[in-house]
Motif scaffolding. Structure first.
Motif, short mmCIF file in Angstrom:
data_model
loop_
_atom_site.label_atom_id
_atom_site.label_comp_id
_atom_site.label_asym_id
_atom_site.label_seq_id
_atom_site.Cartn_x
_atom_site.Cartn_y
_atom_site.Cartn_z
N ALA A 16 12.25 7.25 45.21
CA ALA A 16 11.25 8.45 45.30
C ALA A 16 10.58 8.71 43.83
O ALA A 16 9.36 9.44 43.63
N ASP A 17 11.53 8.42 42.81
CA ASP A 17 11.13 8.78 41.39
C ASP A 17 11.03 7.50 40.61
O ASP A 17 11.83 7.08 40.13
N ARG A 18 9.97 7.08 40.44
CA ARG A 18 9.55 5.80 39.86
C ARG A 18 10.02 5.81 38.07
O ARG A 18 10.33 4.72 37.57
N ASP A 19 9.91 6.95 37.67
CA ASP A 19 10.28 7.31 36.34
C ASP A 19 11.63 7.20 35.94
O ASP A 19 11.82 6.97 34.86
N ALA A 20 12.46 7.06 37.10
CA ALA A 20 13.83 6.95 36.76
C ALA A 20 14.35 5.59 36.79
O ALA A 20 15.35 5.35 36.49
N TYR A 21 13.37 4.61 36.91
CA TYR A 21 13.60 3.24 36.77
C TYR A 21 13.04 2.33 35.99
O TYR A 21 11.80 2.87 35.45
N VAL A 22 13.85 1.43 35.18
CA VAL A 22 13.28 0.64 34.54
C VAL A 22 12.49 -0.42 34.89
O VAL A 22 11.34 -0.85 34.72
N PHE A 23 13.06 -1.02 36.05
CA PHE A 23 12.30 -2.10 36.85
C PHE A 23 11.77 -1.59 38.08
O PHE A 23 12.19 -0.53 38.88
N LYS A 43 6.18 3.59 33.34
CA LYS A 43 6.93 4.38 32.25
C LYS A 43 7.47 3.35 31.33
O LYS A 43 7.48 3.36 30.14
N ALA A 44 8.21 2.36 31.70
CA ALA A 44 9.07 1.45 30.90
C ALA A 44 7.88 0.42 30.21
O ALA A 44 8.06 0.38 28.78
N ALA A 71 17.18 6.79 34.81
CA ALA A 71 18.60 6.78 35.51
C ALA A 71 19.29 5.60 35.68
O ALA A 71 20.55 5.29 35.60
N THR A 72 18.53 4.15 35.91
CA THR A 72 19.22 2.87 36.14
C THR A 72 18.31 1.86 35.58
O THR A 72 16.99 2.05 35.53
N ALA A 73 19.06 1.14 34.86
CA ALA A 73 18.26 -0.21 34.48
C ALA A 73 18.90 -1.57 35.42
O ALA A 73 18.42 -2.61 34.89
N ARG A 74 19.43 -1.17 36.38
CA ARG A 74 20.22 -2.21 37.33
C ARG A 74 19.50 -2.40 38.25
O ARG A 74 19.34 -3.76 38.61
N ASP A 75 18.96 -1.64 38.92
CA ASP A 75 18.44 -1.85 40.40
C ASP A 75 16.65 -1.63 40.24
O ASP A 75 16.39 -1.09 39.31
N ALA A 76 15.97 -2.39 41.06
CA ALA A 76 14.54 -2.44 41.17
C ALA A 76 14.36 -1.03 42.05
O ALA A 76 15.15 -0.65 43.02
N ALA A 122 19.88 6.08 29.83
CA ALA A 122 19.63 7.57 29.83
C ALA A 122 18.77 8.08 28.39
O ALA A 122 18.41 8.92 28.45
N ALA A 123 19.26 7.18 27.29
CA ALA A 123 18.49 7.51 25.97
C ALA A 123 17.23 7.61 26.09
O ALA A 123 16.24 8.31 25.24
N TYR A 124 16.44 6.67 27.36
CA TYR A 124 14.95 6.76 27.29
C TYR A 124 14.60 7.35 28.59
O TYR A 124 13.33 7.16 29.06
#
Length: 388
Positions: free
Chosen positions: A314-321, A330-331, A288-293, A283-285
């Motif tokens: 739907a929102d790629r910017d919400a995902y680390v992976f 974004k990551a 929404a999640t760093a667990r799921d692709a 969330a600091a970055y």
């Protein structure tokens, strides 16, 4: 032999118009799928990202061979260099002035060891990537001459990313793999580190003088490893142990090489620290999640390939992976920002921005000296004194 004034002035004009180093330095990329931008498109291999939904957020909105929803780490570094992205070495469009931009030799699936990624069959292993680098330099010399080609290569930025596949697609590929029966994990890490040192020394021997070397991320926290080896969706401990052994030893090797070749020749990028920041506090970055692709299937969307049939966020910017192993654009942008301006916790012995500034000043001085030499040579031809 005597020169007429007209001939001497012609030499002067040619000398003064001799091509200087381009504003954007050349950029060379070596390694695996984290930095491959399309070489595997030209190979008969299963390690490919040339089909949707890969590339869904790329400027072309097409799958380009990058294992990303959009741009990847080399693309973003090219932006910081003020340059267009390097072309894959196997791309037939890599010719003429495109050679001055650099080249990407990376190939998805490869590792430090030649037997890493054998299941992908036809990939550009590291020995071949280095061979291609030699061929590239031959082509560059034919284009601009030996002296300028040498300056371009010596002045280039080099990125190399290796190691993750030597664990994921070799040591831990199957239970009781050949390498795991041959080596206990600490011995295996020492072995691949010794082989990696040979690769880095070879890069130096071939002219690389500023090399950004990324360590492995927290391998066990990739969605695929959480799904296959994690406990209750947590990070897989075996892969975390591997990364924790590998990265400090790689840093020591870079220190050893810098002690021989000069501090800052090899820059250590702490990918583990950058990625773990995301994972421990997404969330600091803005994630929404760093667990799921974002793209995949099964637990954590971490099983199988990312294809048209996969679940797609739907929102790629919400995902680390983005997929089972690779970061979203974004990551990747945050990762590169740490490489560019991060503290010694993230990149050492200096960050990329400092290195580029130092190199730019050195190149300006070298170009000024080359200009003075040309002026003195012309002055000698016309019987004049060098200008102040």
């Amino acid at each position: 032999m005597r020169f007429s004034m007209a001939a001497a002035m012609a030499v002067f004009v040619v000398a003064m118009s001799a091509p200087a180093a381009s504003a954007a330095r050349a950029f060379y990329v070596f390694g695996d799928s984290l930095v491959d931008n399309g070489n595997n498109n030209y190979l008969l291999t299963s390690a490919r990202a040339d089909m949707p939904p890969y590339g869904i957020d790329h400027p072309t909105h097409r799958a380009t061979g990058r294992f990303s929803n959009g741009l990847n780490i080399p693309d973003i570094i090219s932006e910081h260099l003020g340059s267009e992205p390097t072309l894959p070495y196997l791309d037939p469009n890599l010719r003429g002035n495109k050679l001055l931009v650099g080249a990407n030799f990376a190939s998805a699936g490869v590792g430090i060891l030649n037997d890493t990624g054998i299941q992908f069959v036809n990939i550009v292993r590291m020995s071949r990537q280095l061979q291609f680098f030699g061929e590239y330099q031959d082509r560059l010399r034919a284009l601009v001459g030996a002296a300028r080609a040498r300056r371009i290569v010596n002045g280039a930025l080099v990125l190399i990313t290796l190691g993750g596949n030597d664990f994921v697609n070799n040591y831990y590929l199957v239970p009781f793999s050949l390498r795991s029966r041959q080596f206990a994990l600490p011995d295996y890490v020492r072995y691949i580190i010794s082989e990696y040192k040979k690769i880095l020394q070879r890069l130096y021997d071939m002219g690389a003088r500023r090399v950004l070397v990324t360590g492995t991320g927290p391998l066990g926290c990739a969605p695929a490893e959480r799904a296959m080896r994690g406990r209750n969706g947590g990070c897989a401990p075996q892969l975390m142990r591997a990364a924790e052994l590998f990265n400090p030893q790689l840093s020591r090797v870079l220190d050893e090489l810098n002690a021989v070749h000069g501090g800052g020749t090899f820059i250590a990028a702490n990918s583990f620290r950058v990625h773990f920041d995301f994972i421990s506090n997404p969330a600091a970055y803005g994630f929404a999640t760093a667990r799921d692709a974002c793209c995949g299937q099964g637990p954590n969307n971490g099983l199988g390939l990312c294809t048209r049939l996969s679940n797609l966020c739907a929102d790629r910017d919400a995902y680390v992976f983005w997929d089972a192993y690779h970061p979203t654009e974004k990551a990747s942008r945050i990762i590169v920002s740490q490489f560019m301006k991060g503290s010694l916790d993230y990149v050492s012995p200096l960050n990329l921005s400092a290195a580029l500034e130092i190199d730019a000043i050195a190149e300006e001085k070298a170009e000024a000296e080359r200009r003075r030499r040309r002026e003195r040579a012309v002055a000698k031809l016309v019987g004049d004194k060098p200008h102040a």
